[in-house]
Design an enzyme around this catalytic site. Structure first.
Site, PDB file in Angstrom:
ATOM      1  N   ASP A   1       0.863  -1.189   0.000  1.00 25.05           N
ATOM      2  CA  ASP A   1       0.000   0.000   0.000  1.00 25.05           C
ATOM      3  C   ASP A   1       0.894   1.233   0.000  1.00 25.05           C
ATOM      4  O   ASP A   1       2.069   1.168   0.353  1.00 25.05           O
ATOM      5  CB  ASP A   1      -0.900   0.010   1.244  1.00 25.05           C
ATOM      6  CG  ASP A   1      -1.865   1.196   1.245  1.00 25.05           C
ATOM      7  OD1 ASP A   1      -2.397   1.533   0.171  1.00 25.05           O
ATOM      8  OD2 ASP A   1      -2.064   1.803   2.307  1.00 25.05           O
ATOM      9  N   SER A   2       0.317   2.357  -0.402  1.00 28.71           N
ATOM     10  CA  SER A   2       1.071   3.605  -0.358  1.00 28.71           C
ATOM     11  C   SER A   2       1.435   3.983   1.080  1.00 28.71           C
ATOM     12  O   SER A   2       2.408   4.689   1.303  1.00 28.71           O
ATOM     13  CB  SER A   2       0.254   4.736  -0.974  1.00 28.71           C
ATOM     14  OG  SER A   2      -0.961   4.880  -0.281  1.00 28.71           O
TER      15      SER A   2
ATOM     16  N   TYR B   1      -0.360   8.572  -2.726  1.00 30.92           N
ATOM     17  CA  TYR B   1      -0.365   8.336  -4.167  1.00 30.92           C
ATOM     18  C   TYR B   1      -1.570   9.023  -4.815  1.00 30.92           C
ATOM     19  O   TYR B   1      -1.547   9.333  -6.008  1.00 30.92           O
ATOM     20  CB  TYR B   1      -0.485   6.834  -4.468  1.00 30.92           C
ATOM     21  CG  TYR B   1       0.763   6.004  -4.234  1.00 30.92           C
ATOM     22  CD1 TYR B   1       1.897   6.519  -3.605  1.00 30.92           C
ATOM     23  CD2 TYR B   1       0.794   4.686  -4.659  1.00 30.92           C
ATOM     24  CE1 TYR B   1       3.020   5.728  -3.407  1.00 30.92           C
ATOM     25  CE2 TYR B   1       1.918   3.888  -4.466  1.00 30.92           C
ATOM     26  CZ  TYR B   1       3.027   4.409  -3.839  1.00 30.92           C
ATOM     27  OH  TYR B   1       4.136   3.620  -3.659  1.00 30.92           O
ATOM     28  N   GLY B   2      -2.630   9.234  -4.040  1.00 32.04           N
ATOM     29  CA  GLY B   2      -3.920   9.624  -4.603  1.00 32.04           C
ATOM     30  C   GLY B   2      -3.959  10.961  -5.306  1.00 32.04           C
ATOM     31  O   GLY B   2      -4.846  11.224  -6.110  1.00 32.04           O
TER      32      GLY B   2
ATOM     33  N   CYS C   1      -3.535  -0.764  -2.303  1.00 32.32           N
ATOM     34  CA  CYS C   1      -3.775   0.665  -2.551  1.00 32.32           C
ATOM     35  C   CYS C   1      -4.702   0.808  -3.754  1.00 32.32           C
ATOM     36  O   CYS C   1      -4.400   0.298  -4.841  1.00 32.32           O
ATOM     37  CB  CYS C   1      -2.449   1.356  -2.826  1.00 32.32           C
ATOM     38  SG  CYS C   1      -2.614   3.067  -3.362  1.00 32.32           S
ATOM     39  N   ASN C   2      -5.814   1.495  -3.564  1.00 31.09           N
ATOM     40  CA  ASN C   2      -6.759   1.660  -4.662  1.00 31.09           C
ATOM     41  C   ASN C   2      -6.169   2.448  -5.819  1.00 31.09           C
ATOM     42  O   ASN C   2      -6.398   2.122  -6.978  1.00 31.09           O
ATOM     43  CB  ASN C   2      -8.020   2.380  -4.175  1.00 31.09           C
ATOM     44  CG  ASN C   2      -8.964   1.474  -3.446  1.00 31.09           C
ATOM     45  OD1 ASN C   2      -9.903   0.948  -4.012  1.00 31.09           O
ATOM     46  ND2 ASN C   2      -8.717   1.248  -2.167  1.00 31.09           N
ATOM     47  N   THR C   3      -5.417   3.507  -5.513  1.00 27.96           N
ATOM     48  CA  THR C   3      -4.847   4.318  -6.588  1.00 27.96           C
ATOM     49  C   THR C   3      -3.864   3.487  -7.411  1.00 27.96           C
ATOM     50  O   THR C   3      -3.874   3.533  -8.648  1.00 27.96           O
ATOM     51  CB  THR C   3      -4.154   5.565  -6.016  1.00 27.96           C
ATOM     52  OG1 THR C   3      -5.057   6.230  -5.115  1.00 27.96           O
ATOM     53  CG2 THR C   3      -3.770   6.528  -7.117  1.00 27.96           C
TER      54      THR C   3
ATOM     55  N   GLU D   1      -6.086   9.902   8.860  1.00 26.03           N
ATOM     56  CA  GLU D   1      -4.773   9.870   9.509  1.00 26.03           C
ATOM     57  C   GLU D   1      -4.742  10.730  10.765  1.00 26.03           C
ATOM     58  O   GLU D   1      -3.954  10.488  11.677  1.00 26.03           O
ATOM     59  CB  GLU D   1      -3.688  10.325   8.525  1.00 26.03           C
ATOM     60  CG  GLU D   1      -3.560   9.353   7.373  1.00 26.03           C
ATOM     61  CD  GLU D   1      -2.268   9.500   6.617  1.00 26.03           C
ATOM     62  OE1 GLU D   1      -1.646  10.578   6.713  1.00 26.03           O
ATOM     63  OE2 GLU D   1      -1.893   8.547   5.933  1.00 26.03           O
TER      64      GLU D   1
ATOM     65  N   CYS E   1     -10.963   3.407  -1.170  1.00 29.67           N
ATOM     66  CA  CYS E   1      -9.661   3.792  -0.614  1.00 29.67           C
ATOM     67  C   CYS E   1      -9.534   3.066   0.709  1.00 29.67           C
ATOM     68  O   CYS E   1     -10.480   3.069   1.509  1.00 29.67           O
ATOM     69  CB  CYS E   1      -9.581   5.303  -0.406  1.00 29.67           C
ATOM     70  SG  CYS E   1      -8.059   5.826   0.431  1.00 29.67           S
ATOM     71  N   THR E   2      -8.385   2.452   0.937  1.00 28.31           N
ATOM     72  CA  THR E   2      -8.240   1.625   2.147  1.00 28.31           C
ATOM     73  C   THR E   2      -8.270   2.434   3.440  1.00 28.31           C
ATOM     74  O   THR E   2      -8.428   1.865   4.510  1.00 28.31           O
ATOM     75  CB  THR E   2      -6.914   0.827   2.094  1.00 28.31           C
ATOM     76  OG1 THR E   2      -5.866   1.717   1.716  1.00 28.31           O
ATOM     77  CG2 THR E   2      -7.021  -0.292   1.094  1.00 28.31           C
ATOM     78  N   HIS E   3      -8.115   3.751   3.355  1.00 21.03           N
ATOM     79  CA  HIS E   3      -8.227   4.569   4.558  1.00 21.03           C
ATOM     80  C   HIS E   3      -9.689   4.770   4.988  1.00 21.03           C
ATOM     81  O   HIS E   3      -9.961   5.058   6.154  1.00 21.03           O
ATOM     82  CB  HIS E   3      -7.657   5.967   4.328  1.00 21.03           C
ATOM     83  CG  HIS E   3      -6.185   6.086   4.503  1.00 21.03           C
ATOM     84  ND1 HIS E   3      -5.296   5.723   3.522  1.00 21.03           N
ATOM     85  CD2 HIS E   3      -5.425   6.542   5.535  1.00 21.03           C
ATOM     86  CE1 HIS E   3      -4.055   5.970   3.950  1.00 21.03           C
ATOM     87  NE2 HIS E   3      -4.115   6.464   5.158  1.00 21.03           N
TER      88      HIS E   3
END
Lengths: 265, 265
Positions: A14-15, A46-47, A77-79, A155, A187-189
């Protein structure tokens, strides 16, 4: 130096640390597997960056994990999944799974006819979710919206916070007025924002988190690679380990993590 | 290949495009000088990352500008100034100016006895502002607060927005209750939030923007290097040029910028 075996770890990339939500889902379903997680925290996010830069970083990180001997690679990471999944799959000799397809499959199970997708600017601009949905269910209406402040809010630890509610109302106003019945958290966040997001979308809109869908995809597609009685060792590598990333890692994994290594790609 | 001359450009380095506020202040005061600006947009933000990573990136970027022949280097990123100014100055053979000292000098002119500093997590944790104030004016009381969401809010273009007002009230509650009389904007992005910040701090608290202070420092310390009749050419190099960065560049500089180059460090 042979290739990976069934005893090798599963690799997750992941980023940053958002992909730890995918690691958690995989550990829950596969408690005896070992995992090697790489978060490219020195170069995140990355997004907001261009396809070329994201692809270069994703290839660099993926090769690092394959060099470390992982038997399968999850691009959490989705991006990176949206921009670079094909390039990554072509560059490495282990199976590669992204987060977009499993997320779409989980969303289709909800039977929503109007499907919203939220993600980073890069993910939305790539059109990856829109294409994946059109390929599988062309009759479904899709709208995608970028939510650039959601990652910093996650975050900050503000997943249940009045500021996040206000920001979410701004970003989601149009997609909710349009009548989205389900919303893919692209998005994983974003699962970290579930308390605020649930309040804003209300009880009639399903939030689709792809983390558990990714775990199911790994199991259904690659059962032959899995080993039920392995050590269950989890190693986390970050390209930068500031206090902030340690704090978020702990918030997601719910424990102090001894095996946190800093690597230079 | 001789060294730089008085006809060489001034170099400005920032983690991203926030440092363009410093470029604008320098162009305003030195319209006939040429400038080479480098924004490390492929690796931003610096403010959440560790001292080691920020120092490595800052050295890399500074050497790039010096290799391009700049006659003076402005480290326009507060986090890089706070963590890495001495290392950068030791590594290159042109004069180096950071943003911390000029910002502090501008703040001392306000005669505030209670001075607040806001910046990224890295800048606040480094203690650079606190030390610079204590060195010059030990009787002044200082409080510093990290405001991690301010950079993403500035990049979102929400400098005059209810969400920014709410976030600012959260971050600044304690420092305002304590009685700060002036607030150093210890991040080059923060001047973009002036409308919201002014509302939240009220008319009695001075906002100190270091951008124009940096321009004055360049002029007063390095007049011998300046040339009043040069071309006034401005070149902007970014390590990533997504739509987002082009949009913010335009918002700060108020014009389309032809000379925007993408470089790989």
């Amino acid at each position: 130096m042979g290739g990976p075996s069934e005893h090798s770890p599963l690799g997750i990339f992941d980023s940053g640390v958002g992909g730890l939500t995918v690691l958690q889902a995989l550990r829950h379903r596969l408690p005896h597997e070992s995992f090697l997680y790489l978060g490219d925290t020195a170069r995140l996010p990355y997004g907001t960056k261009s396809a070329g830069t994201v692809t270069r970083y994703a290839l660099n990180a993926s090769r690092h994990l394959v060099d470390k001997g992982v038997k399968l690679l999850v691009v959490a990471c989705n991006t990176a999944s949206a921009f670079a999944l094909d390039e990554v799959a072509a560059a490495v000799d282990v199976p590669v799974i992204g987060v977009v397809e499993p997320g779409v499959e989980a969303a289709l199970v909800t039977s929503a006819n109007r499907l919203g997708v939220i993600g980073t600017e890069g993910t939305v601009r790539s059109g990856a979710y829109q294409r994946a949905i059109a390929d599988r269910a062309p009759s479904i209406d899709v709208r995608a919206t970028a939510c650039p402040l959601f990652v910093p809010l996650a975050e900050e630890g503000w997943g249940d916070h009045e500021v996040t509610d206000t920001v979410a109302r701004h970003y989601l106003e149009d997609i909710l007025a349009w009548g989205a019945q389900a919303l893919i958290l692209g998005c994983t966040h974003y699962p970290l924002l579930t308390p605020s997001l649930s309040r804003v979308v209300g009880p009639d809109v399903r939030l689709v988190d792809s983390a558990s869908a990714v775990a199911e995809a790994v199991i259904s597609r690659h059962r032959d690679l899995l080993k039920a009685d392995d050590g269950g060792k989890v190693t986390i590598q970050l390209t930068d380990a500031s206090e902030r990333f340690r704090r978020i890692t702990k918030a997601i994994l719910g424990e102090e993590f001894e095996e946190l290594e800093v690597v230079d790609l």
